[in-house]
Design a protein around this motif. Structure first.
Motif, PDB file in Angstrom:
ATOM      1  N   VAL A  48     154.291 -22.622  25.915  1.00  0.00           N
ATOM      2  CA  VAL A  48     153.940 -21.566  26.872  1.00  0.00           C
ATOM      3  C   VAL A  48     154.966 -20.436  26.824  1.00  0.00           C
ATOM      4  CG1 VAL A  48     153.690 -21.038  29.317  1.00  0.00           C
ATOM      5  CG2 VAL A  48     152.665 -23.122  28.388  1.00  0.00           C
ATOM      6  N   MET A  49     156.243 -20.795  26.933  1.00  0.00           N
ATOM      7  CA  MET A  49     157.290 -19.772  26.944  1.00  0.00           C
ATOM      8  C   MET A  49     157.357 -19.032  25.619  1.00  0.00           C
ATOM      9  SD  MET A  49     160.319 -21.730  29.026  1.00  0.00           S
ATOM     10  CE  MET A  49     160.294 -23.183  27.956  1.00  0.00           C
ATOM     11  N   GLY A  50     157.267 -19.786  24.526  1.00  0.00           N
ATOM     12  CA  GLY A  50     157.380 -19.155  23.217  1.00  0.00           C
ATOM     13  C   GLY A  50     156.220 -18.238  22.908  1.00  0.00           C
ATOM     14  N   ILE A  51     155.006 -18.683  23.180  1.00  0.00           N
ATOM     15  CA  ILE A  51     153.823 -17.864  22.903  1.00  0.00           C
ATOM     16  C   ILE A  51     153.854 -16.579  23.726  1.00  0.00           C
ATOM     17  CG2 ILE A  51     151.322 -17.776  23.269  1.00  0.00           C
ATOM     18  CD1 ILE A  51     151.306 -20.796  22.474  1.00  0.00           C
ATOM     19  N   LEU A  52     154.150 -16.685  25.012  1.00  0.00           N
ATOM     20  CA  LEU A  52     154.173 -15.486  25.855  1.00  0.00           C
ATOM     21  C   LEU A  52     155.334 -14.566  25.478  1.00  0.00           C
ATOM     22  CD1 LEU A  52     153.230 -16.944  29.360  1.00  0.00           C
ATOM     23  CD2 LEU A  52     151.735 -15.903  27.635  1.00  0.00           C
ATOM     24  N   SER A  53     156.452 -15.148  25.049  1.00  0.00           N
ATOM     25  CA  SER A  53     157.586 -14.317  24.631  1.00  0.00           C
ATOM     26  C   SER A  53     157.270 -13.558  23.349  1.00  0.00           C
ATOM     27  CB  SER A  53     158.833 -15.189  24.436  1.00  0.00           C
ATOM     28  OG  SER A  53     159.275 -15.721  25.659  1.00  0.00           O
ATOM     29  N   VAL A  54     156.603 -14.221  22.391  1.00  0.00           N
ATOM     30  CA  VAL A  54     156.203 -13.523  21.165  1.00  0.00           C
ATOM     31  C   VAL A  54     155.217 -12.409  21.492  1.00  0.00           C
ATOM     32  CG1 VAL A  54     154.977 -13.764  18.975  1.00  0.00           C
ATOM     33  CG2 VAL A  54     156.646 -15.472  19.650  1.00  0.00           C
TER      34      VAL A  54
ATOM     35  N   ARG B 244     155.888  -8.514  20.663  1.00  0.00           N
ATOM     36  CA  ARG B 244     154.990  -7.714  19.831  1.00  0.00           C
ATOM     37  C   ARG B 244     154.698  -6.364  20.474  1.00  0.00           C
ATOM     38  NH1 ARG B 244     148.973  -9.842  18.533  1.00  0.00           N
ATOM     39  NH2 ARG B 244     148.746  -9.256  20.729  1.00  0.00           N
ATOM     40  N   GLU B 245     154.614  -6.356  21.806  1.00  0.00           N
ATOM     41  CA  GLU B 245     154.321  -5.108  22.508  1.00  0.00           C
ATOM     42  C   GLU B 245     155.410  -4.060  22.307  1.00  0.00           C
ATOM     43  OE1 GLU B 245     151.325  -4.475  24.280  1.00  0.00           O
ATOM     44  OE2 GLU B 245     150.927  -6.226  23.015  1.00  0.00           O
ATOM     45  N   THR B 246     156.624  -4.490  22.019  1.00  0.00           N
ATOM     46  CA  THR B 246     157.727  -3.548  21.780  1.00  0.00           C
ATOM     47  C   THR B 246     158.068  -3.447  20.300  1.00  0.00           C
ATOM     48  OG1 THR B 246     159.410  -5.267  22.130  1.00  0.00           O
ATOM     49  CG2 THR B 246     158.686  -4.021  24.063  1.00  0.00           C
ATOM     50  N   GLY B 247     157.186  -3.921  19.448  1.00  0.00           N
ATOM     51  CA  GLY B 247     157.439  -3.851  18.011  1.00  0.00           C
ATOM     52  C   GLY B 247     158.572  -4.735  17.554  1.00  0.00           C
ATOM     53  N   TYR B 248     158.862  -5.802  18.305  1.00  0.00           N
ATOM     54  CA  TYR B 248     159.922  -6.754  17.974  1.00  0.00           C
ATOM     55  C   TYR B 248     161.293  -6.081  17.888  1.00  0.00           C
ATOM     56  CZ  TYR B 248     155.829  -9.528  16.720  1.00  0.00           C
ATOM     57  OH  TYR B 248     154.624 -10.168  16.747  1.00  0.00           O
TER      58      TYR B 248
END
Length: 229
Positions: free
Chosen positions: A204-210, A214-218
């Motif tokens: 849950v934490m990892g998927i939402l964090s990725v 992605r929204e900030t272009g990593y």
């Protein structure tokens, strides 16, 4: 309409006299209240259980209360992301909850002196059969700070390649035997989390964090060896 965004620790977080606190101030800090004594109850292969008698402030006085604690060596998790925006998940049986859970490759920090990202790389290889070219730190958490000191760091691994069969020198046994590996589109994984279909906390934490990264272009990812606060 009045602006109530600062109430209850919301986006307008305020401190003291109401001045907005900068993002740098929104950080957990070390603290240790006196321990009057402790009693050890159990020591297993992985965890220990003890009760601490903690002296806590209560206005102008103090009182001693008991707190049960599970001592844990810590863990790591890996969210693998390929060039098609898919995340790598495995499915593993978890006996305490009686379920097959979709999870990222993960494991205990049980090798003295091993950097967490190298532990994560080892787990990625052993549980999923992949290696990664690029590593970043995604998120650091205490999994259940009211009862255990377990600390988890979840990494983002990119530039993944499958390890050739002839290079694999380990055997998967017990819960790890026959674990399926799936590549899931990130948006579908996020939807599964929001529908309550994925329960493993590292997933849950990892998927939402990725998804957030992605929204900030990593751009804001930390180095794999970033300090743990």
């Amino acid at each position: 309409m009045s602006d109530r965004s600062g109430e209850h620790g919301g986006p307008g977080l305020s401190s003291g006299g109401g001045a907005d606190a900068g993002a740098a101030e929104l950080a957990d800090t070390p603290e240790s209240w006196p321990v009057e004594g402790r009693e050890e109850h159990f020591k297993g292969r992985i965890v220990e259980v003890r009760t601490d008698r903690v002296r806590m402030p209560n206005g102008d006085t103090t009182e001693v209360v008991q707190r049960d604690i599970v001592i844990h060596p810590g863990s790591v998790g890996v969210i693998g992301l390929d060039d098609q925006d898919r995340v790598l998940l495995i499915r593993q049986y978890r006996h305490p909850v009686g379920r097959l859970l979709w999870e990222p490759p993960a494991g205990l920090r049980d090798v003295d002196g091993e950097p967490p990202w190298r532990t994560a790389a080892r787990e990625l290889a052993e549980e999923a059969g992949y290696r990664a070219r690029e590593w970043h730190t995604l998120v650091d958490v205490f999994t259940s700070p009211g009862m255990t000191n377990e600390r988890v760091r979840v990494f983002l691994a990119r530039g993944l390649s499958e390890i050739p069969e002839e290079e694999i020198d380990f055997e998967r046994i017990h819960e790890e035997a026959g674990m399926p590996v799936a590549w899931v589109p990130l948006d579908e994984a996020v939807a599964a989390v929001r529908r309550g279909h994925i329960h493993n906390p590292l997933a849950v934490m990892g998927i939402l964090s990725v998804y957030a990264a992605r929204e900030t272009g990593y751009r804001d990812l930390r180095a794999p060896d970033a300090p743990e606060g």
